[in-house]
Design a protein around this motif. Sequence first.
Motif, mmCIF file in Angstrom:
data_model
loop_
_atom_site.group_PDB
_atom_site.id
_atom_site.type_symbol
_atom_site.label_atom_id
_atom_site.label_comp_id
_atom_site.label_asym_id
_atom_site.label_seq_id
_atom_site.Cartn_x
_atom_site.Cartn_y
_atom_site.Cartn_z
ATOM 1 N N LEU A 242 -3.261 2.661 3.582
ATOM 2 C CA LEU A 242 -2.918 1.314 3.124
ATOM 3 C C LEU A 242 -3.484 1.041 1.734
ATOM 4 O O LEU A 242 -2.800 0.461 0.874
ATOM 5 C CB LEU A 242 -3.437 0.268 4.116
ATOM 6 C CG LEU A 242 -2.741 0.225 5.484
ATOM 7 C CD1 LEU A 242 -3.456 -0.748 6.417
ATOM 8 C CD2 LEU A 242 -1.274 -0.168 5.338
ATOM 9 N N ALA A 243 -4.727 1.467 1.514
ATOM 10 C CA ALA A 243 -5.353 1.269 0.202
ATOM 11 C C ALA A 243 -4.613 2.053 -0.877
ATOM 12 O O ALA A 243 -4.372 1.551 -1.988
ATOM 13 C CB ALA A 243 -6.818 1.683 0.256
ATOM 14 N N LEU A 244 -4.238 3.282 -0.573
ATOM 15 C CA LEU A 244 -3.521 4.109 -1.544
ATOM 16 C C LEU A 244 -2.131 3.557 -1.832
ATOM 17 O O LEU A 244 -1.652 3.629 -2.970
ATOM 18 C CB LEU A 244 -3.427 5.546 -1.020
ATOM 19 C CG LEU A 244 -4.765 6.259 -0.792
ATOM 20 C CD1 LEU A 244 -4.545 7.636 -0.195
ATOM 21 C CD2 LEU A 244 -5.580 6.353 -2.064
ATOM 22 N N GLN A 245 -1.494 2.988 -0.824
ATOM 23 C CA GLN A 245 -0.193 2.357 -1.030
ATOM 24 C C GLN A 245 -0.313 1.141 -1.943
ATOM 25 O O GLN A 245 0.549 0.912 -2.811
ATOM 26 C CB GLN A 245 0.414 1.943 0.319
ATOM 27 C CG GLN A 245 0.905 3.112 1.158
ATOM 28 C CD GLN A 245 1.368 2.691 2.536
ATOM 29 O OE1 GLN A 245 0.992 1.626 3.041
ATOM 30 N NE2 GLN A 245 2.191 3.525 3.159
ATOM 31 N N ASP A 246 -1.388 0.374 -1.771
ATOM 32 C CA ASP A 246 -1.616 -0.783 -2.642
ATOM 33 C C ASP A 246 -1.804 -0.343 -4.083
ATOM 34 O O ASP A 246 -1.280 -0.979 -5.014
ATOM 35 C CB ASP A 246 -2.845 -1.564 -2.173
ATOM 36 C CG ASP A 246 -2.584 -2.376 -0.912
ATOM 37 O OD1 ASP A 246 -1.401 -2.587 -0.587
ATOM 38 O OD2 ASP A 246 -3.567 -2.777 -0.251
ATOM 39 N N PHE A 247 -2.556 0.734 -4.277
ATOM 40 C CA PHE A 247 -2.745 1.279 -5.631
ATOM 41 C C PHE A 247 -1.394 1.660 -6.231
ATOM 42 O O PHE A 247 -1.092 1.326 -7.388
ATOM 43 C CB PHE A 247 -3.677 2.486 -5.578
ATOM 44 C CG PHE A 247 -3.680 3.309 -6.835
ATOM 45 C CD1 PHE A 247 -4.323 2.859 -7.984
ATOM 46 C CD2 PHE A 247 -3.031 4.541 -6.886
ATOM 47 C CE1 PHE A 247 -4.314 3.623 -9.146
ATOM 48 C CE2 PHE A 247 -3.021 5.302 -8.033
ATOM 49 C CZ PHE A 247 -3.660 4.841 -9.173
ATOM 50 N N HIS A 248 -0.581 2.370 -5.468
ATOM 51 C CA HIS A 248 0.730 2.815 -5.926
ATOM 52 C C HIS A 248 1.586 1.619 -6.364
ATOM 53 O O HIS A 248 2.193 1.633 -7.447
ATOM 54 C CB HIS A 248 1.424 3.588 -4.798
ATOM 55 C CG HIS A 248 2.835 3.971 -5.093
ATOM 56 N ND1 HIS A 248 3.167 4.935 -6.021
ATOM 57 C CD2 HIS A 248 4.008 3.505 -4.573
ATOM 58 C CE1 HIS A 248 4.486 5.056 -6.065
ATOM 59 N NE2 HIS A 248 5.017 4.207 -5.196
ATOM 60 N N GLU A 250 0.593 -1.410 -7.261
ATOM 61 C CA GLU A 250 0.054 -2.122 -8.416
ATOM 62 C C GLU A 250 0.256 -1.356 -9.713
ATOM 63 O O GLU A 250 0.418 -1.958 -10.769
ATOM 64 C CB GLU A 250 -1.431 -2.423 -8.186
ATOM 65 C CG GLU A 250 -1.660 -3.480 -7.114
ATOM 66 C CD GLU A 250 -3.077 -3.994 -7.099
ATOM 67 O OE1 GLU A 250 -3.885 -3.576 -7.954
ATOM 68 O OE2 GLU A 250 -3.380 -4.843 -6.230
ATOM 69 N N VAL A 251 0.248 -0.039 -9.632
ATOM 70 C CA VAL A 251 0.558 0.752 -10.825
ATOM 71 C C VAL A 251 2.021 0.553 -11.217
ATOM 72 O O VAL A 251 2.347 0.335 -12.388
ATOM 73 C CB VAL A 251 0.265 2.251 -10.567
ATOM 74 C CG1 VAL A 251 0.833 3.105 -11.705
ATOM 75 C CG2 VAL A 251 -1.234 2.488 -10.447
ATOM 76 N N LYS A 252 2.915 0.604 -10.237
ATOM 77 C CA LYS A 252 4.343 0.443 -10.503
ATOM 78 C C LYS A 252 4.674 -0.932 -11.068
ATOM 79 O O LYS A 252 5.567 -1.079 -11.914
ATOM 80 C CB LYS A 252 5.136 0.656 -9.203
ATOM 81 C CG LYS A 252 5.131 2.078 -8.686
ATOM 82 C CD LYS A 252 5.899 3.018 -9.606
ATOM 83 C CE LYS A 252 6.040 4.404 -8.999
ATOM 84 N NZ LYS A 252 6.810 5.317 -9.877
ATOM 85 N N SER A 253 3.941 -1.958 -10.617
ATOM 86 C CA SER A 253 4.223 -3.329 -11.043
ATOM 87 C C SER A 253 3.349 -3.786 -12.204
ATOM 88 O O SER A 253 3.389 -4.959 -12.594
ATOM 89 C CB SER A 253 4.023 -4.293 -9.868
ATOM 90 O OG SER A 253 2.664 -4.269 -9.426
ATOM 91 N N SER A 254 2.578 -2.879 -12.759
ATOM 92 C CA SER A 254 1.673 -3.170 -13.887
ATOM 93 C C SER A 254 0.610 -4.207 -13.554
ATOM 94 O O SER A 254 0.074 -4.884 -14.427
ATOM 95 C CB SER A 254 2.467 -3.625 -15.123
ATOM 96 O OG SER A 254 3.316 -2.598 -15.577
#
Length: 277
Positions: A242-248, A250-254
Amino acid sequence: MKKMIPDFVKMKQAGEKISMLTAYDYPSAQWVEEAGIDTILVGDSLGMVVLGYDSTVPVTMEEILHHTKAVRRGATKTFVIADMPFMSYASIDLALMNAGRLLKEGGADAVKLEGGVNVVPIVLALTRAGIPVVGHIGLTPQTANQLGGFKVQGRDIDRAKQLVKDGQALEQAGAFLLVLEAIPRQVAGQISTDLTIPTIGIGAGLDCDGQVLVFHDILGLFERFKPKFVKQYASLGKEAVLALQDFHKEVKSSQFPASEHTFALSDEVVEKLYGNK
């Protein structure tokens, strides 16, 4: 305060249970020590839960040695036991050399090897050389194929009697601790009562003198399979995803990195750098 071999014997005599967990690297060893666990096992289970092997058989001496060094650095105040990998103790000379490396280079306090009466000559040689030995009987993962797979051992009278004999033989050979894996509670209880050395159960019931589980199993970090004897105390693997998905996301959405995660120049420096352009 670091527990030593006489302390484990005293714990058995006093009826105090012994806690053991596996650890395979610096941070896991730190956490296990901070939790107050009595002793750490650098198990060859690392082959499955850390290195991705299908069994413990492919694990090499260099891999165990590498991980033992890291664990020792992370847990300086805990008694550390290192597993001897498959075929690393196929002869007395080989066993002495490899066990010696785990103590001298790896910083382990003791070594563990699998087998009953068949490994008595090895245990005798190691203990005579001053190397503390932990025995391991019942389900022995390194030779699971010979046992018919990962199955409970000692369910028939002959095998149960043999396990009792194995435990007695290992104690007489000088082992100071004995792991009992995947055997009926009644058999484990009889062995624990018969022996003066402590027993550590894994799938062997409450009557053992202590218990051991795999670090990744109890924290939910290994999901390929879950043995019946494992109690999962947390689901960190799911939390990590879940944490790694959140990182992914947030990177995609800047959204990451935000200003608090960013270094910046003062307006004055920026003006000097780019003001005349």
